[in-house]
Design an enzyme around this catalytic site. Structure first.
Site, PDB file in Angstrom:
ATOM      1  N   ARG A  72       0.819  -1.216   0.000  1.00  0.00           N
ATOM      2  CA  ARG A  72       0.000   0.000   0.000  1.00  0.00           C
ATOM      3  C   ARG A  72       0.859   1.276   0.000  1.00  0.00           C
ATOM      4  O   ARG A  72       0.470   2.304   0.559  1.00  0.00           O
ATOM      5  CB  ARG A  72      -0.955   0.058   1.203  1.00  0.00           C
ATOM      6  CG  ARG A  72      -1.960  -1.075   1.286  1.00  0.00           C
ATOM      7  CD  ARG A  72      -3.015  -0.964   0.197  1.00  0.00           C
ATOM      8  NE  ARG A  72      -4.166  -1.815   0.462  1.00  0.00           N
ATOM      9  CZ  ARG A  72      -4.261  -3.103   0.116  1.00  0.00           C
ATOM     10  NH1 ARG A  72      -3.276  -3.691  -0.545  1.00  0.00           N
ATOM     11  NH2 ARG A  72      -5.361  -3.784   0.387  1.00  0.00           N
ATOM     12  N   GLU A  78      -5.507   3.299   6.428  1.00  0.00           N
ATOM     13  CA  GLU A  78      -5.158   3.216   5.007  1.00  0.00           C
ATOM     14  C   GLU A  78      -5.838   4.372   4.279  1.00  0.00           C
ATOM     15  O   GLU A  78      -5.335   4.887   3.291  1.00  0.00           O
ATOM     16  CB  GLU A  78      -5.650   1.874   4.442  1.00  0.00           C
ATOM     17  CG  GLU A  78      -5.264   1.710   3.003  1.00  0.00           C
ATOM     18  CD  GLU A  78      -5.966   0.565   2.288  1.00  0.00           C
ATOM     19  OE1 GLU A  78      -6.361  -0.411   2.907  1.00  0.00           O
ATOM     20  OE2 GLU A  78      -6.100   0.689   1.059  1.00  0.00           O
ATOM     21  N   SER A 115     -11.097  -1.236   3.281  1.00  0.00           N
ATOM     22  CA  SER A 115     -10.309  -1.374   4.521  1.00  0.00           C
ATOM     23  C   SER A 115      -9.982   0.010   5.054  1.00  0.00           C
ATOM     24  O   SER A 115      -9.397   0.829   4.342  1.00  0.00           O
ATOM     25  CB  SER A 115      -8.982  -2.076   4.238  1.00  0.00           C
ATOM     26  OG  SER A 115      -9.199  -3.333   3.679  1.00  0.00           O
TER      27      SER A 115
HETATM   28  N1  EPU Z   1     -10.835 -11.446  10.163  1.00  0.00           N
HETATM   29  C1  EPU Z   1     -11.603 -11.637  11.289  1.00  0.00           C
HETATM   30  N2  EPU Z   1     -12.600 -10.749  11.565  1.00  0.00           N
HETATM   31  C2  EPU Z   1     -12.877  -9.688  10.748  1.00  0.00           C
HETATM   32  C3  EPU Z   1     -12.085  -9.487   9.596  1.00  0.00           C
HETATM   33  C4  EPU Z   1     -11.067 -10.381   9.318  1.00  0.00           C
HETATM   34  O1  EPU Z   1     -11.377 -12.571  12.059  1.00  0.00           O
HETATM   35  O2  EPU Z   1     -13.803  -8.927  11.065  1.00  0.00           O
HETATM   36  C5  EPU Z   1      -9.779 -12.413   9.832  1.00  0.00           C
HETATM   37  C6  EPU Z   1     -10.199 -13.320   8.660  1.00  0.00           C
HETATM   38  O3  EPU Z   1     -10.919 -14.419   9.100  1.00  0.00           O
HETATM   39  C7  EPU Z   1      -8.869 -13.698   8.075  1.00  0.00           C
HETATM   40  C8  EPU Z   1      -8.011 -12.470   8.304  1.00  0.00           C
HETATM   41  O4  EPU Z   1      -8.618 -11.734   9.368  1.00  0.00           O
HETATM   42  O5  EPU Z   1      -8.296 -14.751   8.796  1.00  0.00           O
HETATM   43  C9  EPU Z   1      -7.854 -11.616   7.055  1.00  0.00           C
HETATM   44  O6  EPU Z   1      -9.131 -11.186   6.599  1.00  0.00           O
HETATM   45  P1  EPU Z   1      -9.439 -10.956   5.029  1.00  0.00           P
HETATM   46  O7  EPU Z   1      -8.992 -12.121   4.245  1.00  0.00           O
HETATM   47  O8  EPU Z   1     -10.858 -10.517   4.924  1.00  0.00           O
HETATM   48  O9  EPU Z   1      -8.455  -9.812   4.587  1.00  0.00           O
HETATM   49  P2  EPU Z   1      -7.920  -8.486   5.279  1.00  0.00           P
HETATM   50  O10 EPU Z   1      -6.493  -8.705   5.657  1.00  0.00           O
HETATM   51  O11 EPU Z   1      -8.852  -8.054   6.354  1.00  0.00           O
HETATM   52  C10 EPU Z   1      -6.948  -7.486   3.057  1.00  0.00           C
HETATM   53  C11 EPU Z   1      -7.027  -6.202   2.282  1.00  0.00           C
HETATM   54  C12 EPU Z   1      -8.360  -6.094   1.539  1.00  0.00           C
HETATM   55  C13 EPU Z   1      -8.445  -7.273   0.582  1.00  0.00           C
HETATM   56  C14 EPU Z   1      -8.361  -8.571   1.411  1.00  0.00           C
HETATM   57  C15 EPU Z   1      -8.317  -9.789   0.549  1.00  0.00           C
HETATM   58  C16 EPU Z   1      -5.682  -4.601   3.532  1.00  0.00           C
HETATM   59  C17 EPU Z   1      -5.675  -3.388   4.391  1.00  0.00           C
HETATM   60  N3  EPU Z   1      -6.880  -5.071   3.178  1.00  0.00           N
HETATM   61  O12 EPU Z   1      -7.977  -7.457   4.062  1.00  0.00           O
HETATM   62  O13 EPU Z   1      -8.315  -4.897   0.764  1.00  0.00           O
HETATM   63  O14 EPU Z   1      -9.668  -7.254  -0.148  1.00  0.00           O
HETATM   64  O15 EPU Z   1      -7.118  -8.578   2.183  1.00  0.00           O
HETATM   65  O16 EPU Z   1      -7.077  -9.871  -0.083  1.00  0.00           O
HETATM   66  O17 EPU Z   1      -4.613  -5.097   3.189  1.00  0.00           O
HETATM   67  C18 EPU Z   1      -8.959  -2.615   0.767  1.00  0.00           C
HETATM   68  O18 EPU Z   1      -7.745  -2.348   0.771  1.00  0.00           O
HETATM   69  O19 EPU Z   1      -9.841  -1.716   0.764  1.00  0.00           O
HETATM   70  C19 EPU Z   1      -9.377  -3.999   0.830  1.00  0.00           C
HETATM   71  C20 EPU Z   1     -10.658  -4.356   0.942  1.00  0.00           C
END
Ligand code: EPU
Length: 337
Positions: free
Chosen positions: A164, A332, A236
């Site tokens: 990012r 972010e 995010s």
């Molecule tokens: N999780 C929870 N509770 C929640 C949210 C997440 O337990 O409320 C856990 C999930 O179960 C999983 C882990 O956290 O084990 C990661 O969650 P997720 O796969 O949804 O991805 P993220 O790390 O929360 C990132 C990006 C997203 C992107 C997703 C998928 C960032 C800041 N965000 O989210 O990007 O869509 O991975 O690759 O890196 C964005 O930047 O706007 C965005 C949506």
């Protein structure tokens, strides 16, 4: 074409749905128009260049000039047996470009389906999802220097990309305006299906192809992320923090189920959404600002929230994450004063 509006509402230009005005709003549809805007000194400071406003939080009326590119076009610049090089206008909607690539059989970008925003911003923010980042595909970024009006082309290496992050958000912030981005896509797909539950989602489709991967990613995103047309949000809200492995190993003793992604031998990325969820914030609200009920990393405007209310909620969340995990999380989303 150049259009200039005064005292212009930004409501339709930010996905958080914050109702603020800007003193001046300028749109242009070519590099030449942009150069004319600069040489005619139409920009009054402060200035801000926006894409589709999907990563911004306006805190108050903007006392300056907001610029928006409408540069269009997807042009095949070069083709080899294995790859295509495609030059795309900064104002092209990101997901339109992804859909176009998938329809042409050009691979590498399909995991980035349905990310809101425009192509110019993708090269600043290094957008990423499901194991792929824009930096993996960008070969060069064409810009106009704000101070001189001269064209400058940045190679991928010169953009200093990381999670990012890019040179356009750091050392060269506000100095160059992106006009075109060139992407390298593959004619022989190597699918990237290891992240999260993509493989599981794909079992619902008869085959694995660029098109079904795109459909699967869209289905996953739609199941977790709120539609900004219904509930204002900017995806995010926080970045996932990267912490030393030693700190992670200590945390893992206390929270054995903590999800994590290895960055390198010394560093580990922790999902901020998981920590916010563990702090009990999912589905909660303060005033009109809320935490999405299906993904705690996303803050939402529950209707008529001000930017200040969202900032206030985000600060409360940062404090609880710091207290429970001793980790600082950082937005972010860009706060615009
Ligand atoms: N999780 C929870 N509770 C929640 C949210 C997440 O337990 O409320 C856990 C999930 O179960 C999983 C882990 O956290 O084990 C990661 O969650 P997720 O796969 O949804 O991805 P993220 O790390 O929360 C990132 C990006 C997203 C992107 C997703 C998928 C960032 C800041 N965000 O989210 O990007 O869509 O991975 O690759 O890196 C964005 O930047 O706007 C965005 C949506």
């Amino acid at each position: 074409m150049i259009t200039i509006e005064k005292q212009y509402s930004l409501l339709s230009h930010n996905t958080f749905g914050i109702d603020v005005k800007t003193d001046s709003f300028i749109e242009y549809s070519s590099s030449e128009d942009l150069k004319k805007i600069l040489s005619d000194k139409l920009i009054k400071n402060p200035y801000l260049h926006i894409g589709s406003g999907s990563n911004l939080l306006f805190i108050s009326d903007y006392k300056g000039t907001i610029l928006h590119s409408k540069i269009q076009g997807i042009k095949l610049k070069k083709e080899t047996d294995d790859e295509v090089f495609v030059q795309v206008g900064a104002g092209v909607e990101w997901d339109y470009f992804v859909a176009y690539c998938v329809s042409q059989g050009w691979a590498g970008i399909e995991n980035l389906s349905l990310i809101p925003g425009e192509v110019g911003a993708s090269a600043i923010q290094n957008i990423g999802a499901y194991g792929v980042e824009a930096k993996d595909l960008i070969t060069q970024v064409e810009t106009v220097e704000r101070g001189t009006g001269k064209t400058r082309i940045f190679t991928n290496a010169e953009c200093n990309y990381s999670y990012r992050q890019s040179i356009f958000k750091a050392e060269l912030k506000d100095q160059y305006i992106i006009t075109y981005v060139t992407f390298k896509l593959s004619k022989h797909p190597i699918y990237n299906l290891e992240y999260g539950n993509i493989n599981l989602e794909l079992t619902k489709y008869p085959e694995i192809s660029l098109s079904t991967i795109r459909q699967a990613i869209i289905a996953i995103r739609n199941s977790k992320l709120p539609d900004p047309k219904i509930e204002g949000n900017a995806g995010s809200f926080f970045m996932n923090p990267i912490i030393p492995r030693s700190q992670f190993l200590e945390l893992q003793k206390q929270f054995p189920d903590i999800p994590h992604y290895d960055m390198d031998k010394d560093c580990v990325k922790i999902p901020a959404g998981w920590m916010i969820d563990r702090c009990g914030w999912k589905g909660k609200a303060i005033g009109h600002a809320g935490v999405h009920s299906k993904q705690a990393l996303v803050l939402v405007n529950r209707g008529n929230a001000t930017g200040g209310e969202i900032v206030n909620l985000s600060q409360e969340i940062r404090t609880s994450v710091k207290n429970m995990f001793n980790i600082e999380i950082h937005p972010e989303v860009n706060f615009i004063l």
